[in-house]
Motif scaffolding. Structure first.
Motif: not given
Length: 80
Positions: A47-51
């Motif tokens: 559920n992490a955001a990612a760059a």
């Protein structure tokens, strides 16, 4: 292969590695490969955001990766 760069806190889950190269077509595939290699990551990136290549995505699961993509996973940031 995509390059995954880990934060200082994340390195505890990946045997201290600062970065790894993983062959994956999409973020969801990348997470599965990372969890297979580093079982301690299980449940921490889903559920992490990612760059991806400098662009931040809040729901990156099915975004495609280029072979030379650089990925940073980020935890939730609270604001108000």
């Amino acid at each position: 292969m995509a390059i995954v760069v880990f934060s200082r806190a994340q390195r505890d889950w990946v045997e201290g590695n600062e970065r790894v190269e993983i062959d994956a077509a999409r973020i969801v595939d990348l997470i599965a490969a990372l969890c297979a290699r580093y079982p301690q990551l299980e449940g921490k990136l889903e559920n992490a955001a990612a760059a991806i290549d400098g662009d931040i995505h809040n729901d990156p699961k099915y975004l495609p990766l280029r072979p030379e993509s650089e990925v940073h996973f980020m935890g939730a940031v609270a604001g108000g």
